[in-house]
Motif scaffolding. Sequence first.
Motif, PDB file in Angstrom:
ATOM      1  N   ARG A 179     -22.950  20.698   7.791  1.00 36.21           N
ATOM      2  CA  ARG A 179     -21.939  20.247   8.752  1.00 36.21           C
ATOM      3  C   ARG A 179     -22.195  18.776   9.039  1.00 36.21           C
ATOM      4  O   ARG A 179     -23.272  18.407   9.509  1.00 36.21           O
ATOM      5  CB  ARG A 179     -22.009  21.078  10.027  1.00 36.21           C
ATOM      6  CG  ARG A 179     -20.883  20.772  11.015  1.00 36.21           C
ATOM      7  CD  ARG A 179     -20.819  21.827  12.092  1.00 36.21           C
ATOM      8  NE  ARG A 179     -19.674  21.660  12.955  1.00 36.21           N
ATOM      9  CZ  ARG A 179     -19.080  22.643  13.602  1.00 36.21           C
ATOM     10  NH1 ARG A 179     -19.527  23.885  13.476  1.00 36.21           N
ATOM     11  NH2 ARG A 179     -18.045  22.421  14.395  1.00 36.21           N
ATOM     12  N   ASN A 180     -21.223  17.955   8.775  1.00 39.87           N
ATOM     13  CA  ASN A 180     -21.384  16.511   8.932  1.00 39.87           C
ATOM     14  C   ASN A 180     -21.151  16.079  10.378  1.00 39.87           C
ATOM     15  O   ASN A 180     -20.427  16.747  11.122  1.00 39.87           O
ATOM     16  CB  ASN A 180     -20.410  15.770   8.015  1.00 39.87           C
ATOM     17  CG  ASN A 180     -20.700  16.014   6.554  1.00 39.87           C
ATOM     18  OD1 ASN A 180     -21.853  16.080   6.148  1.00 39.87           O
ATOM     19  ND2 ASN A 180     -19.649  16.158   5.753  1.00 39.87           N
ATOM     20  N   PRO A 181     -21.728  14.964  10.784  1.00 41.22           N
ATOM     21  CA  PRO A 181     -21.450  14.436  12.128  1.00 41.22           C
ATOM     22  C   PRO A 181     -20.026  13.901  12.219  1.00 41.22           C
ATOM     23  O   PRO A 181     -19.440  13.519  11.198  1.00 41.22           O
ATOM     24  CB  PRO A 181     -22.475  13.307  12.274  1.00 41.22           C
ATOM     25  CG  PRO A 181     -22.811  12.911  10.882  1.00 41.22           C
ATOM     26  CD  PRO A 181     -22.717  14.161  10.064  1.00 41.22           C
ATOM     27  N   PRO A 182     -19.441  13.889  13.409  1.00 39.80           N
ATOM     28  CA  PRO A 182     -18.068  13.386  13.550  1.00 39.80           C
ATOM     29  C   PRO A 182     -17.989  11.886  13.299  1.00 39.80           C
ATOM     30  O   PRO A 182     -18.964  11.150  13.497  1.00 39.80           O
ATOM     31  CB  PRO A 182     -17.713  13.726  15.007  1.00 39.80           C
ATOM     32  CG  PRO A 182     -19.026  13.821  15.700  1.00 39.80           C
ATOM     33  CD  PRO A 182     -20.000  14.350  14.701  1.00 39.80           C
ATOM     34  N   PHE A 183     -16.833  11.424  12.856  1.00 35.16           N
ATOM     35  CA  PHE A 183     -16.641  10.005  12.606  1.00 35.16           C
ATOM     36  C   PHE A 183     -16.470   9.208  13.906  1.00 35.16           C
ATOM     37  O   PHE A 183     -16.718   8.011  13.934  1.00 35.16           O
ATOM     38  CB  PHE A 183     -15.412   9.788  11.715  1.00 35.16           C
ATOM     39  CG  PHE A 183     -15.628  10.197  10.289  1.00 35.16           C
ATOM     40  CD1 PHE A 183     -16.253   9.346   9.401  1.00 35.16           C
ATOM     41  CD2 PHE A 183     -15.226  11.443   9.842  1.00 35.16           C
ATOM     42  CE1 PHE A 183     -16.471   9.717   8.087  1.00 35.16           C
ATOM     43  CE2 PHE A 183     -15.432  11.820   8.537  1.00 35.16           C
ATOM     44  CZ  PHE A 183     -16.051  10.967   7.645  1.00 35.16           C
ATOM     45  N   TRP A 184     -16.027   9.889  14.957  1.00 41.93           N
ATOM     46  CA  TRP A 184     -15.806   9.206  16.232  1.00 41.93           C
ATOM     47  C   TRP A 184     -16.279  10.139  17.343  1.00 41.93           C
ATOM     48  O   TRP A 184     -15.673  11.167  17.599  1.00 41.93           O
ATOM     49  CB  TRP A 184     -14.323   8.862  16.399  1.00 41.93           C
ATOM     50  CG  TRP A 184     -14.043   7.984  17.582  1.00 41.93           C
ATOM     51  CD1 TRP A 184     -14.934   7.243  18.301  1.00 41.93           C
ATOM     52  CD2 TRP A 184     -12.764   7.753  18.203  1.00 41.93           C
ATOM     53  NE1 TRP A 184     -14.315   6.562  19.315  1.00 41.93           N
ATOM     54  CE2 TRP A 184     -12.979   6.855  19.276  1.00 41.93           C
ATOM     55  CE3 TRP A 184     -11.477   8.214  17.938  1.00 41.93           C
ATOM     56  CZ2 TRP A 184     -11.938   6.427  20.085  1.00 41.93           C
ATOM     57  CZ3 TRP A 184     -10.442   7.784  18.742  1.00 41.93           C
ATOM     58  CH2 TRP A 184     -10.662   6.890  19.807  1.00 41.93           C
TER      59      TRP A 184
END
Length: 346
Positions: A179-184
């Motif tokens: 699960r990737n971190p959010p862009f914002w």
Amino acid sequence: MDFSIASILALDGLTNGAVYALLGLATVLVFTVTRVIFIPQGEFVAYGALTLAMMQAGKTPGTVWLLLILAVVASLMELVERWRHHGQPLRALRSAAKTLVPPVVVALVSIWAAPQQFPMWAQAALSLAIVTAFGPLVYRVAYQSLESATPLVLLIVSVGVHFAMTGLGLLFFGAEGFRNPPFWDYRLELGPVALSGQTIVIALCSLALIVMLYLYFERSLRGKALRATAVNRTGARLMGISTHASGQLTFTMAAFIGALSGLLIGPTTTVFYDSGFLIGLKGFVAAVVAGLSSYPGALLGALFVGLVESFGSFWASAFKEVIVFTLILPVLLVRSLGSSHSDEDH
């Protein structure tokens, strides 16, 4: 269910629907231009999200090595075909180099950049470039020599490509999900609804891409050439439009859309090597709602699929996938009753 819960479910459904809309548009685009029902569209989604996850971990993604292998195979196929049909070695070598050089450059830059821990936007751009480069190579290796085949043969090839890409995904990324971190990292409270920064990013990116696709097909010469190929392949060929180039460009756009969808959906859910199949199927449902021919219909169908999935998960979470995929049945029934002829009539 009160208003606050309905609002949260509607927001979640529209957010997912925006991603499904991109995949539905890609499915319609590929089918109208090449007659290929591109089942592996979801694999581009998984590859995009997992490639970024590997970049985040400071590792060279396995997709880089697959990209190099495909580039070599596609360039050799191009070299042999050009040499056999034209008998001009320099022309054949130039065509093979044109196929080989761009993906090799992307792969070499990725191998250098992966351990550098660049900012997330740079890693996302590189992941996007890696997966996008797969598009024309997959078309060249699996579909170009079969472009005159029947849709059934192309569908069977798509199934084979899907299983191959899924198995390679397991080999390169393993069975563990990421699960990737959010862009914002932002949160906006609007009454009962909490609007996250990632939701805003998904909405803006989806809207921007849809507008760009509209302008591309309406204003650019290449876009009009793709539309001409979609309307009449034989007529487009007679007018000097290369069906090979149209197919490669279409698959490039489909790979870009799939990779972008993976980057957008990665922070909202855990993505596994085989997660793209279900995500891509929901985009396919949206395309079927549109009859595999209408871009606005695919957009509306995708938003409807997202809302059905969201509210279905609230009422019967164990059957939410069944509810979504069952939507195909009444759509196909209505279309079959309204159709006056079939391909066999011709």
